[in-house]
Design a protein around this motif. Structure first.
Motif, PDB file in Angstrom:
ATOM      1  N   LEU A 355       0.947  -1.059  -0.003  1.00 49.70           N
ATOM      2  CA  LEU A 355       0.130   0.207  -0.240  1.00 49.70           C
ATOM      3  C   LEU A 355       0.983   1.218  -0.023  1.00 49.70           C
ATOM      4  N   SER A 356       0.687   2.012  -0.880  1.00 47.69           N
ATOM      5  CA  SER A 356       1.216   3.485  -0.704  1.00 47.69           C
ATOM      6  C   SER A 356       0.225   4.772  -0.756  1.00 47.69           C
ATOM      7  N   ALA A 357       0.480   5.444   0.006  1.00 51.15           N
ATOM      8  CA  ALA A 357      -0.642   6.712   0.318  1.00 51.15           C
ATOM      9  C   ALA A 357       0.022   7.898   0.289  1.00 51.15           C
ATOM     10  N   PRO A 358      -0.304   9.064  -0.487  1.00 51.40           N
ATOM     11  CA  PRO A 358       0.405  10.438  -0.327  1.00 51.40           C
ATOM     12  C   PRO A 358       0.257  10.884   1.168  1.00 51.40           C
ATOM     13  N   LEU A 359       1.142  11.308   1.647  1.00 53.38           N
ATOM     14  CA  LEU A 359       1.086  12.112   2.745  1.00 53.38           C
ATOM     15  C   LEU A 359       1.631  13.452   2.769  1.00 53.38           C
ATOM     16  N   PHE A 360       2.605  13.902   2.227  1.00 54.71           N
ATOM     17  CA  PHE A 360       3.088  15.162   2.057  1.00 54.71           C
ATOM     18  C   PHE A 360       3.827  15.336   0.735  1.00 54.71           C
ATOM     19  N   ASN A 361       3.150  16.064  -0.173  1.00 54.21           N
ATOM     20  CA  ASN A 361       3.959  16.552  -1.309  1.00 54.21           C
ATOM     21  C   ASN A 361       4.084  17.904  -1.910  1.00 54.21           C
ATOM     22  N   GLY A 362       3.854  18.630  -0.855  1.00 54.08           N
ATOM     23  CA  GLY A 362       3.885  20.154  -0.862  1.00 54.08           C
ATOM     24  C   GLY A 362       2.700  20.631  -1.855  1.00 54.08           C
ATOM     25  N   GLY A 363       1.608  19.939  -1.768  1.00 51.49           N
ATOM     26  CA  GLY A 363       0.418  20.370  -2.480  1.00 51.49           C
ATOM     27  C   GLY A 363       0.377  20.166  -3.892  1.00 51.49           C
ATOM     28  N   THR A 364       1.424  19.312  -4.479  1.00 50.44           N
ATOM     29  CA  THR A 364       1.468  18.826  -5.895  1.00 50.44           C
ATOM     30  C   THR A 364       0.375  18.422  -6.429  1.00 50.44           C
ATOM     31  N   LEU A 365      -0.378  17.123  -5.772  1.00 52.34           N
ATOM     32  CA  LEU A 365      -1.194  16.468  -6.112  1.00 52.34           C
ATOM     33  C   LEU A 365      -2.472  17.296  -6.168  1.00 52.34           C
ATOM     34  N   LYS A 366      -2.816  18.100  -5.349  1.00 50.29           N
ATOM     35  CA  LYS A 366      -4.009  18.902  -5.273  1.00 50.29           C
ATOM     36  C   LYS A 366      -3.918  20.041  -6.330  1.00 50.29           C
ATOM     37  N   ALA A 367      -2.801  20.488  -6.488  1.00 53.39           N
ATOM     38  CA  ALA A 367      -2.718  21.447  -7.712  1.00 53.39           C
ATOM     39  C   ALA A 367      -2.893  20.926  -8.966  1.00 53.39           C
ATOM     40  N   GLU A 368      -2.482  19.557  -9.086  1.00 50.03           N
ATOM     41  CA  GLU A 368      -2.530  18.885 -10.462  1.00 50.03           C
ATOM     42  C   GLU A 368      -4.050  18.473 -10.526  1.00 50.03           C
ATOM     43  N   ARG A 369      -4.795  18.257  -9.634  1.00 50.60           N
ATOM     44  CA  ARG A 369      -6.087  17.945  -9.797  1.00 50.60           C
ATOM     45  C   ARG A 369      -7.035  19.123 -10.218  1.00 50.60           C
ATOM     46  N   GLN A 370      -6.687  20.546  -9.455  1.00 52.53           N
ATOM     47  CA  GLN A 370      -7.215  21.544  -9.860  1.00 52.53           C
ATOM     48  C   GLN A 370      -6.932  22.181 -11.078  1.00 52.53           C
ATOM     49  N   ALA A 371      -5.574  21.979 -11.688  1.00 47.47           N
ATOM     50  CA  ALA A 371      -5.262  22.059 -13.052  1.00 47.47           C
ATOM     51  C   ALA A 371      -6.051  21.284 -14.019  1.00 47.47           C
ATOM     52  N   SER A 372      -6.522  20.198 -13.725  1.00 50.95           N
ATOM     53  CA  SER A 372      -7.403  19.256 -14.499  1.00 50.95           C
ATOM     54  C   SER A 372      -8.784  19.797 -14.652  1.00 50.95           C
TER      55      SER A 372
END
Length: 494
Positions: A355-372
């Motif tokens: 199992l792998s889950a994002p914990l902290f990535n500096g907001g990258t994943l949320k920003a990528e979703r917003q961009a999409s």
């Protein structure tokens, strides 16, 4: 050895059964995040231009059959057998369509490649080596090897892989619609060039007829000068008129040759390798009625709108992929290996769940979703703009056809009046009642009216072609038709 193999198969079967059970439980509890794509609603508009859609009382005006769809190849409405032959050659030989066909096959292969992520991945690993062991009074050297399969399966709990496949499928659909758009552009351009070629031929014939009249007038002027009834100035006027009219031929010849060359290139040939037939303007019939689909149906008939829809679906799938990346990923794996060394062999198996889950990535994943999400909004706006532009294009063309009928009526009247004036002036000149200058002016007016009539007729045909193209040209699905045709005509193996 047989007992060892049975034990190996039993161990692997037990591990595979456990993995399958866990995978089934995970799949049953899985969900696909992100928006489920829905086609945009049909336009609520019921008209393109209400004034343009009304029947026109002008003689020879075309009628629009609102709410009807075009059947078959659109260019058959022009009723030119040679145009039909040209279209078949152009469609079969055009290199743009060849490239578009290859791009579609490439997109289909990428869809199949992306679908592979939805299934277990099975690899075979083998290793061989030689090792030295210091586990006793005397070091030992032995050969070591292992071989066996490894199975890995991404449970795709939140549907990221499924959304990626959805995006690839939308990309494949986009390529099909690009093929349709290329087909529509190709056939429209071929018809346009054929009409321009026919128009150039008709105008050249008209100019050559006028040159014959100019030559006759010049001969009469010279005879009259010798008889003393005309001066050298009158002869010079006739000579000037003949020289001026000759200057009209080279540009028309250039228009003819340019159209010929364009048709050769559209057919996938060089201008020196294949020459298009010499079309005549009279062989094209202006359709008296043109079926015009309603605005609510237009989004399913034009390839550019369907392209925009596919791009919207790609953007929707990208939102799903970006959303799934915010959630954990679970992967099951199992392996079985037959290993041996100098001290003997054994069957090794293993089963694991990761199992792998994002914990902290500096907001990258949320920003990528917003961009999409923003990308989806932009694609939706482009889709709506494409629909609006198509409505405007159709409205413009409807009006152009109506105004073309009005202009044709006016041009016919002008030609009739100029022809009458020229005849009367020629008769008056023969009776000595007017001057050569008056005859030449009447001739110039007739020339302008004759060439104007040819150009108006050409413009009306071109406007009809433009309307067929604006309505989509019944080209949606031509790739499937071409594919079925190729499959039917494939050579059978000996």
């Amino acid at each position: 050895m047989k007992g060892s193999m049975r034990f190996t198969r039993s161990v692997f079967a037990t591990a595979a059964t456990r993995a399958a059970a866990l995978a089934m439980l995970a799949v049953l509890s899985a969900c696909t995040v992100g928006p489920d794509f829905m086609r945009p609603a049909a336009s609520a508009s019921t008209h393109y231009d209400q004034q343009a859609e009304q029947p026109v009382t002008t003689p020879g005006a075309q009628r629009f059959d609102m709410g009807k769809r075009l059947d078959g190849d659109w260019w058959t409405a022009l009723r030119s057998p040679r145009l039909d032959q040209l279209m078949r050659r152009v469609v079969d030989g055009n290199l743009e369509l060849v490239a578009a066909d290859a791009t579609i096959r490439q997109a289909a292969a990428l869809v199949a490649a992306s679908e592979g992520a939805l299934y277990p991945q099975v690899d075979l690993a083998a290793q061989a080596g030689r090792q030295r062991t210091h586990n006793g009074p005397q070091p030992s050297v032995s050969n070591v090897y292992s071989i066996g399969p490894r199975v890995a399966f991404d449970l795709d709990l939140f549907g990221g892989n499924k959304r990626a496949v959805e995006g690839q499928q939308a990309l494949a659909d986009l390529q099909k619609h690009r093929f349709e758009a290329a087909y529509l552009t190709l056939t429209g351009e071929a018809a346009r060039q054929a009409l321009l070629l026919a128009s150039a031929n008709a105008q050249m014939a008209a100019v050559e007829h006028l040159l014959a009249i100019d030559g006759k007038n010049l001969d009469l002027a010279r005879i009259a000068q010798r008889n003393g009834t005309l001066t050298r100035v009158d002869v010079s006027l006739a000579e000037t008129r003949l020289a001026q009219d000759r200057t009209q031929l080279p540009p028309l010849a250039q228009q003819r040759d340019t159209a010929r060359h364009a048709l050769s290139v559209l057919a996938g040939k060089g201008p020196a390798d294949w020459i298009a037939p010499d079309f005549a303007l009279d062989e094209f019939v202006l359709p008296s009625a043109i079926p015009v689909s309603l605005p609510s149906e237009m989004a399913r008939a034009r390839p550019d709108i369907l392209q925009a829809e596919s791009e919207l679906r790609i953007a929707s799938a990208a939102v799903g992929v970006a959303t799934a990346n915010l959630y954990p990923r679970v992967e099951l794996s199992a392996s079985l290996a037959q290993a041996a060394s100098g001290n003997g062999g054994a069957a090794l198996w293993g089963f694991a769940a990761g199992l792998s889950a994002p914990l902290f990535n500096g907001g990258t994943l949320k920003a990528e979703r917003q961009a999409s999400v923003d990308g989806y909004d932009a694609a939706l706006a482009r889709y709506r703009q494409t629909v609006l532009l198509s409505f405007g294009q159709i409205a413009d063309t409807l009006q152009a056809i109506n105004h073309g009928a009005e202009q044709s009526e006016a041009q016919d009247d002008a030609l009739q009046a100029a022809e009458t004036s020229l005849r009367l002036n020629q008769q008056a000149y023969a009776q000595g009642e007017n001057s050569l200058l008056q005859v030449l002016e009447a001739e110039r007016a007739y020339e302008q009216a004759l060439l104007g009539q040819i150009r108006v007729k050409t413009a009306r045909h071109l406007a009809a072609v433009e309307l067929f193209m604006a309505l989509g040209g019944n080209c949606v699905g031509v790739f499937e038709q071409a594919f079925a045709k190729r499959a039917t005509h494939q050579p059978q193996p000996l």
